[in-house]
Design a protein around this motif. Structure first.
Motif, PDB file in Angstrom:
ATOM      1  N   ALA A  77       0.813  -1.221   0.000  1.00 50.58           N
ATOM      2  CA  ALA A  77       0.000   0.000   0.000  1.00 50.58           C
ATOM      3  C   ALA A  77       0.847   1.272   0.000  1.00 50.58           C
ATOM      4  O   ALA A  77       0.474   2.275  -0.616  1.00 50.58           O
ATOM      5  N   LEU A  78       1.994   1.236   0.679  1.00 52.69           N
ATOM      6  CA  LEU A  78       2.785   2.455   0.841  1.00 52.69           C
ATOM      7  C   LEU A  78       3.252   3.069  -0.475  1.00 52.69           C
ATOM      8  O   LEU A  78       3.128   4.288  -0.665  1.00 52.69           O
ATOM      9  N   PRO A  79       3.818   2.288  -1.420  1.00 51.48           N
ATOM     10  CA  PRO A  79       4.208   2.922  -2.682  1.00 51.48           C
ATOM     11  C   PRO A  79       3.036   3.503  -3.456  1.00 51.48           C
ATOM     12  O   PRO A  79       3.181   4.521  -4.146  1.00 51.48           O
ATOM     13  N   ILE A  80       1.869   2.881  -3.339  1.00 49.80           N
ATOM     14  CA  ILE A  80       0.677   3.425  -4.001  1.00 49.80           C
ATOM     15  C   ILE A  80       0.353   4.796  -3.427  1.00 49.80           C
ATOM     16  O   ILE A  80       0.092   5.767  -4.164  1.00 49.80           O
ATOM     17  N   ILE A  81       0.391   4.893  -2.105  1.00 49.92           N
ATOM     18  CA  ILE A  81       0.134   6.177  -1.439  1.00 49.92           C
ATOM     19  C   ILE A  81       1.177   7.209  -1.839  1.00 49.92           C
ATOM     20  O   ILE A  81       0.867   8.376  -2.098  1.00 49.92           O
ATOM     21  N   MET A  99       2.947  12.263  -4.612  1.00 52.27           N
ATOM     22  CA  MET A  99       3.829  13.008  -5.512  1.00 52.27           C
ATOM     23  C   MET A  99       3.072  13.572  -6.705  1.00 52.27           C
ATOM     24  O   MET A  99       3.309  14.703  -7.132  1.00 52.27           O
ATOM     25  N   LEU A 100       2.159  12.791  -7.241  1.00 51.80           N
ATOM     26  CA  LEU A 100       1.405  13.245  -8.414  1.00 51.80           C
ATOM     27  C   LEU A 100       0.478  14.406  -8.086  1.00 51.80           C
ATOM     28  O   LEU A 100       0.113  15.187  -8.980  1.00 51.80           O
ATOM     29  N   ASN A 101       0.100  14.543  -6.821  1.00 49.83           N
ATOM     30  CA  ASN A 101      -0.819  15.614  -6.425  1.00 49.83           C
ATOM     31  C   ASN A 101      -0.132  16.764  -5.690  1.00 49.83           C
ATOM     32  O   ASN A 101      -0.795  17.729  -5.301  1.00 49.83           O
ATOM     33  N   SER A 102       1.194  16.665  -5.525  1.00 54.86           N
ATOM     34  CA  SER A 102       1.918  17.708  -4.805  1.00 54.86           C
ATOM     35  C   SER A 102       2.037  18.983  -5.647  1.00 54.86           C
ATOM     36  O   SER A 102       2.334  18.932  -6.844  1.00 54.86           O
ATOM     37  N   LYS A 103       1.837  20.137  -5.019  1.00 54.30           N
ATOM     38  CA  LYS A 103       1.997  21.425  -5.697  1.00 54.30           C
ATOM     39  C   LYS A 103       3.466  21.736  -5.962  1.00 54.30           C
ATOM     40  O   LYS A 103       3.776  22.639  -6.753  1.00 54.30           O
ATOM     41  N   GLN A 121      13.452  11.008  -1.315  1.00 54.12           N
ATOM     42  CA  GLN A 121      12.245  10.203  -1.149  1.00 54.12           C
ATOM     43  C   GLN A 121      11.941   9.402  -2.416  1.00 54.12           C
ATOM     44  O   GLN A 121      11.415   8.283  -2.336  1.00 54.12           O
ATOM     45  N   MET A 122      12.282   9.940  -3.591  1.00 56.47           N
ATOM     46  CA  MET A 122      12.114   9.186  -4.829  1.00 56.47           C
ATOM     47  C   MET A 122      13.065   7.995  -4.849  1.00 56.47           C
ATOM     48  O   MET A 122      12.702   6.909  -5.308  1.00 56.47           O
ATOM     49  N   MET A 123      14.279   8.185  -4.325  1.00 55.17           N
ATOM     50  CA  MET A 123      15.187   7.054  -4.215  1.00 55.17           C
ATOM     51  C   MET A 123      14.602   6.005  -3.266  1.00 55.17           C
ATOM     52  O   MET A 123      14.785   4.800  -3.457  1.00 55.17           O
ATOM     53  N   SER A 124      13.891   6.441  -2.254  1.00 57.90           N
ATOM     54  CA  SER A 124      13.204   5.499  -1.369  1.00 57.90           C
ATOM     55  C   SER A 124      12.198   4.663  -2.153  1.00 57.90           C
ATOM     56  O   SER A 124      11.982   3.490  -1.845  1.00 57.90           O
ATOM     57  N   MET A 125      11.574   5.258  -3.163  1.00 55.71           N
ATOM     58  CA  MET A 125      10.623   4.514  -3.988  1.00 55.71           C
ATOM     59  C   MET A 125      11.301   3.345  -4.691  1.00 55.71           C
ATOM     60  O   MET A 125      10.708   2.281  -4.856  1.00 55.71           O
ATOM     61  N   TRP A 126      12.556   3.559  -5.116  1.00 59.09           N
ATOM     62  CA  TRP A 126      13.285   2.459  -5.755  1.00 59.09           C
ATOM     63  C   TRP A 126      13.427   1.290  -4.788  1.00 59.09           C
ATOM     64  O   TRP A 126      13.254   0.129  -5.145  1.00 59.09           O
TER      65      TRP A 126
END
Length: 499
Positions: A271-275, A280-284, A438-443
């Motif tokens: 669930a966490l990567p989905i969140i 990120m997609l909704n961040s201003k 944080q994007m590196m965390s996604m990897w």
């Protein structure tokens, strides 16, 4: 500063800071993979043999979810680096926690020491790994063509430590003899060696980092203010309360056991990567071009999760195959099941120079999505290969040549060369500025999700289910790779000019 980055070529044509991070990660991986080479056996060996006497299926499931937690914790490490401590301090704190985790495991205090070590190593690795990789990316200008080769060299350092550890740590655990299996194992001596390895890494990082790492790594990319910290604290408290309530309910129903804890962690890991993608997609703070790049990253993330599920099985499913189904000698040379763990990093080191040369010289090379698609197909074939011994012999009883495992690891490491260093590199390229660490965390969350799924399916692996297990998982990877081949152009267009 930009000019200095481009001109610095003092470490085999790469920035000198790469050497610092190369050796830091080398020692960290020595400690981690040395521990993993014997941990599965430590958990399910009988107490009379020096182990904890766990059920084998439970031990295998714990190994997988442990790996998932290690990479899941990278989310916290990335956030603390970006918002609070900066990458350099975060990495050092993580290394200290890892060292103490191995020290705890080296003490003969049974299950409490095991669980304490898991908490410490999970937290420490989450702080260290995403931020070391992020600092590697920061050594290069955006258009520096050395980036992919630099990440390949960095991955080589990772695997150098990981290659030595599966020989050194089991050797120490067996009283500095030549076999992992004996009447009684001194596993704690092996875990002590892992702690010493992390200590060396910390010393090198502290002394070398002052000279060769950018001062920018001392400060957070997006420092949080007091107002911004309030909702973080609130949501953290809420999360802890919810988790406590869930665990309390399981306890009240008499269902608070290791299986249900693993199930909860699996749900969180998926669930966490989905969140995170939604956030990120909704961040201003994310621009239109950056948002397109995040969308392009989603299929690469899914591919990576499937790949890591296969690759990380080396310390679980393939470790069981090595112990139970493999002839553990060649002529008069006897070796241990744990020693097979060296094949993963060994083949990476053998293949890395070729792929560094290939990416440097191949002018019209495939884009990152194309490399991922090919890697997925090849990874699936490595599992299909492991189904062949049972098919050829008509039985999954008895022992087979160790060359089957050698072949499987060789195949999957070709896939890793197409996915791992390329994935690290493309992650830093596609990362929105406000979410770099944080994007590196996604990897690493891709690895976490893959191992979380493993924790659910590995319990179904046994000699009796060997053939369908390998065939089904391998087929899933091949099919997804084939789908990605048809999506390469679309994904590349969404990457907004990033190759």
């Amino acid at each position: 500063m930009e000019k200095q980055k481009s001109m610095d070529a003092s470490f085999f044509g790469q920035p000198r800071g790469l050497s610092t991070l190369f050796f830091t990660e080398m020692w960290e991986r020595f400690s981690y993979y040395g521990m993993r080479a014997i941990l599965l056996f430590y958990m399910y060996y009988a107490v009379s043999q020096g182990g904890l006497g766990m059920n084998q299926a439970t031990a295998a499931s714990i190994m997988s979810i442990y790996g998932s937690l290690v990479y899941l914790s990278g989310v916290v490490g990335g956030w603390l680096s970006d918002r609070v401590w900066g990458a350099r301090k975060t990495v050092f704190i993580g290394g200290v926690l890892i060292m103490f985790g191995h020290i705890a495991l080296s003490l003969p205090f049974g299950l409490p020491a095991l669980y304490a070590s898991i908490v410490l190593i999970v937290a420490g690795t989450g702080l260290l790994k995403p931020n070391v990789s992020d600092m590697v990316g920061s050594l290069y200008d955006e258009g520096d063509k050395r980036r992919d080769a630099g990440f390949s060299m960095f991955v080589f350092g990772i695997n150098l430590g990981a290659a030595v550890a599966p020989w050194a740590v089991p050797w120490a655990a067996n009283g500095f003899g030549f076999h992992l299996f004996g009447s009684t194992m001194n596993f704690h001596a092996g875990f002590s060696l892992a702690a010493i390895g992390m200590f060396f890494g910390l010393i090198q990082y502290w002394l070398d980092g002052k000279k060769y790492l950018s001062k920018d790594s001392l400060y957070p990319n997006d420092p949080i203010d007091r107002e911004g910290l309030k909702p973080i604290i609130t949501w953290t408290v809420v999360g802890v309360i919810v988790l406590a309530v869930v665990l309390g309910l399981f306890g009240a129903m008499g269902q608070l056991n290791i299986t249900n804890v693993i199930n909860i962690i699996t749900i969180i890991a998926i669930a966490l990567p989905i969140i995170y993608f939604i956030m990120m997609l909704n961040s201003k703070k994310v621009t239109k071009v950056e948002r397109s790049r995040v969308i392009a990253y989603i299929p690469l993330f899914i591919a990576a999760a499937i790949f890591w599920g296969i690759e990380e099985s080396g310390s679980v499913v393939l470790a069981l195959f090595a112990e139970q189904r493999t002839i553990l000698h060649i002529g008069g040379w006897h070796f241990a099941a744990g020693n097979f763990q060296t094949l993963n990093p060994l083949f990476i080191m053998i293949l890395t120079p070729f792929f560094v040369w290939l990416w440097s010289k191949w002018k019209r090379q495939p884009s990152a999505p194309g490399k991922f698609a090919a890697g997925m197909v090849i990874a699936g074939l490595s599992y299909m290969w492991m189904a062949l011994p049972g098919i050829i012999h008509g039985t999954t009883a008895g022992r087979v040549s160790p060359l089957w495992l050698v072949g499987s690891w060789f195949i999957v490491e070709i896939a890793e060369m197409l996915i791992s260093p390329i994935g690290l590199s493309v992650t830093t390229k596609l990362a929105p500025k406000a979410f770099q660490s944080q994007m590196m965390s996604m990897w690493f969350l891709a690895d976490s999700a893959g191992q979380a799924v493993n924790a659910q399916i590995v319990k179904y692996y046994s000699s009796a289910t060997e053939i369908p297990y390998f065939l089904i998982v391998g087929t899933v990877s091949v099919i997804f790779g084939a789908i990605m081949f048809f999506m390469v152009k679309k994904i590349h267009n969404l990457m907004g000019g990033i190759d």
